[in-house]
Design an enzyme around this catalytic site. Structure first.
Site, PDB file in Angstrom:
ATOM      1  NE  ARG B  49      -1.742   8.238   4.557  1.00 42.22           N
ATOM      2  CZ  ARG B  49      -2.644   7.715   5.359  1.00 42.22           C
ATOM      3  NH1 ARG B  49      -3.394   6.712   4.951  1.00 42.22           N
ATOM      4  NH2 ARG B  49      -2.830   8.192   6.578  1.00 42.22           N
ATOM      5  N   GLY B  50       0.125   3.612   0.112  1.00 37.58           N
ATOM      6  CA  GLY B  50       0.488   3.136  -1.216  1.00 37.58           C
ATOM      7  C   GLY B  50       0.675   1.644  -1.244  1.00 37.58           C
ATOM      8  CB  CYS B  51       1.372  -0.921   1.115  1.00 36.02           C
ATOM      9  SG  CYS B  51       3.043  -0.304   1.092  1.00 36.02           S
ATOM     10  CD  GLN B  52      -4.127  -5.216  -3.022  1.00 34.26           C
ATOM     11  OE1 GLN B  52      -4.178  -6.374  -2.621  1.00 34.26           O
ATOM     12  NE2 GLN B  52      -4.315  -4.910  -4.291  1.00 34.26           N
ATOM     13  CB  SER B  53       0.281  -5.639   2.659  1.00 36.29           C
ATOM     14  OG  SER B  53       1.405  -5.202   1.938  1.00 36.29           O
TER      15      SER B  53
END
Lengths: 416, 142
Positions: B49-53
């Site tokens: 988690r924490g990624c735009q991708s």
């Protein structure tokens, strides 16, 4: 807006001159002149707005409405003057129909809380559309959950336009329609007049999320006969932290305040408090005076340029950008509305929007990537997000050319 | 190579490029060398988690060492993941947990990554250390 009409130059803006009004447009990013194409997220501020805020703090800062002293009088005049400017800008009948908020989100939440408390009961419905920003979804979901009401959705077709075939049926049992005028994610200009007319035939009021509309087109709330509109100052060249909720007097008078405190009261005893008149009953606490005055200055600035000139410059640039982006191989627009504001959501080949956005950034080109706080419409297209370029009247064809060159460079680097 | 020798090698490689576009080209190239996660491990549990991708990360424990495989739907992200794995994969849980990951700052990456990207990188590092910590605890029990 993109339309089939020929482009005329009778209202031509002097772009070079206009760009001098916006100091930030002259900075560089990673050694490149900034190309700012994230105007749907926030617009840049002209000197007129920056100076109005400075003059407020250096010349007249004091609390409004209650002071007996000279500065308070000046601040009150400036603050109420700003309210009048906003009323004139959107064609409101009365200045007291203009409520200062923190932004579009707060305006929508205010109506959801206040109108919802007064008028929405178990079994009622609220109608929104599939094109909404999260701030015009979540407040209604929260209200519906609390009241055991139902949230209904106007469906969206493949082009990113509303399907209005079943509208009359959808409206049955609806207490309020809350829809976006212009989609922030796709740029679709929605046929809100049709929805307002259909809703009013059944006696249902309509709120427009005008966050992406007021800066791109003429607004006449009386002519449209819309009941509420909400928008943000920072998206119309004004400061952050200030927004507007317009409501028809007859509705606002029937709605209870949602926050208690100073300003919003007439008399307070421990037994009973009576509320102030409009607009103050909805403006508890010391308001954002500087923000309101800055917003008024933004409207003065736009009027000084001439709204027809501003909109025509945008229309020209939108057409230019649409054609220029089409020359990029494998670029596909997400949303192909016939009537579109200067907002382009797109993907290129199988390149991740986040990657392309980052490579554009390193070339000094600011765009937005991701779901644009509109996850339901991204789900509609089964995509995690898009690259979004959004225009303002101060953008130039040369900047669009740099965007296109930048995308091509990104494609070369990123394509596997 | 030790973790720090690997970090120093990356820092040296980066010093050859003065232009950030060249650095990005290099990062994208590194992504192509990423040890690929098997499709069966591309599950929501392995998503970071924490990624735009999206990034999937999987850890294998063999002969007292942790080996990471990963994938991402974005190629720059893949390159960043690849660098972190290059530095930390193939070491003992203790080495990974104790590692001072300094190369990201040293090559100036943190200042150049977008905040979302940078957050994603930090959550990945955190996840890698968590895996290592869990494996370390497990190996101490047995």
């Amino acid at each position: 807006m993109l339309s089939a009409e020929p482009i005329t130059n009778k209202h031509k803006l002097d772009l070079e001159k206009v760009r001098q009004d916006f100091p930030i447009l002259h900075r560089t990013v990673y050694g490149h002149p900034l190309v700012y194409l994230d105007n749907a997220a926030t617009t840049q501020k002209p000197w007129a707005v920056i100076k109005a805020i400075e003059e407020y703090y250096t010349g007249i800062n004091s609390n409004v409405h209650r002071g007996v002293h000279y500065l308070s009088q000046l601040a009150t005049e400036a603050y109420e003057g700003a309210r009048k400017k906003v009323a004139d800008y959107i064609g409101a009948r009365h200045a007291h129909e203009i409520i200062f908020t923190r932004g579009t989100t707060e305006g929508i939440n205010l109506v959801a809380a206040s109108f919802g408390k007064q008028f929405v009961r178990q079994g009622d419905s609220i109608l929104i559309s599939g094109l909404e920003h999260h701030s015009n979804i979540v407040p209604w979901q929260m209200l519906c959950e609390e009241r055991k009401a139902t949230l209904r959705i106007i469906p969206v077709d493949e082009n990113g336009e509303w399907s209005l075939d079943g509208l009359d049926d959808l409206l049955r049992g609806v207490k309020l329609v809350a829809v976006s005028w212009v989609s922030n994610a796709l740029g679709t200009v929605n046929p809100v007049e049709t929805v307002i007319a259909a809703a009013h035939r059944q006696g249902i009021p309509v709120l427009l999320d005008a966050a992406q509309a007021v800066q791109h087109m003429e607004v006449d709330v009386q002519g449209m006969d819309v009941d509420f509109i909400a928008f943000s100052g920072h998206k119309i060249y004004g400061p952050t932290g200030i927004g507007i909720l317009y409501g028809k007097e007859e509705w606002l008078n029937k709605m209870p305040p949602t926050q208690g405190g100073g300003e919003m009261i007439r008399t307070v005893t421990f037994g009973k408090t009576t509320y102030n008149d409009l607009p103050y009953k909805f403006e508890a606490g010391t308001p954002d005076m500087a923000g309101a005055i800055g917003l008024g200055a933004a409207m003065d600035y736009l009027n000084s340029l001439g709204l027809p000139s501003v909109f025509e410059a945008e229309s020209y640039l939108t057409t230019y950008a649409f054609k220029a982006l089409q020359t990029v191989e494998d670029l596909r627009f997400v949303g192909n509305a016939r009537n579109r504001a200067g907002v382009f959501s797109f993907l290129v080949g199988d390149i991740h929007p986040f990657d392309l956005g980052e490579i554009l950034d390193k070339q000094g080109i600011a765009v937005r990537t991701g779901h644009h706080c509109a996850q339901p419409i991204m789900d509609r297209y089964c995509i995690p997000g898009t690259v979004r370029a959004s225009l303002a009247f101060y953008n130039t064809p040369g900047e669009i050319d740099r965007l296109v060159t930048g995308i091509r460079k990104g494609v070369t680097m990123l394509q596997s | 190579m030790t973790i720090n020798e690997q970090q120093d090698a990356i820092i040296e490689d980066f010093s050859l490029f003065s232009d950030w576009m060249d650095k990005y080209e290099y990062i994208i190239q590194l992504g192509k060398d990423l040890p690929m996660i098997e499709d069966r491990y591309k599950t929501d549990d392995n998503l970071i988690r924490g990624c735009q991708s999206r990034v999937w990360l999987h850890a294998d424990y063999r002969d007292g060492k942790v080996f990471f495989t990963a994938d991402s739907d974005a190629v720059i992200t893949k390159g960043l993941v690849s660098m972190v794995i290059l530095v930390l994969s193939g070491h003992t849980p203790k080495e990974i947990v104790d590692a001072d990951v300094y190369f990201i700052d040293a090559i100036g990456l943190r200042n150049h990554l977008s905040p979302t990207r940078s957050n994603g990188l930090l959550s990945m590092l955190k996840q890698i250390k968590l895996y290592a910590l869990a494996l370390q605890a497990k190996s101490m029990q047995s």
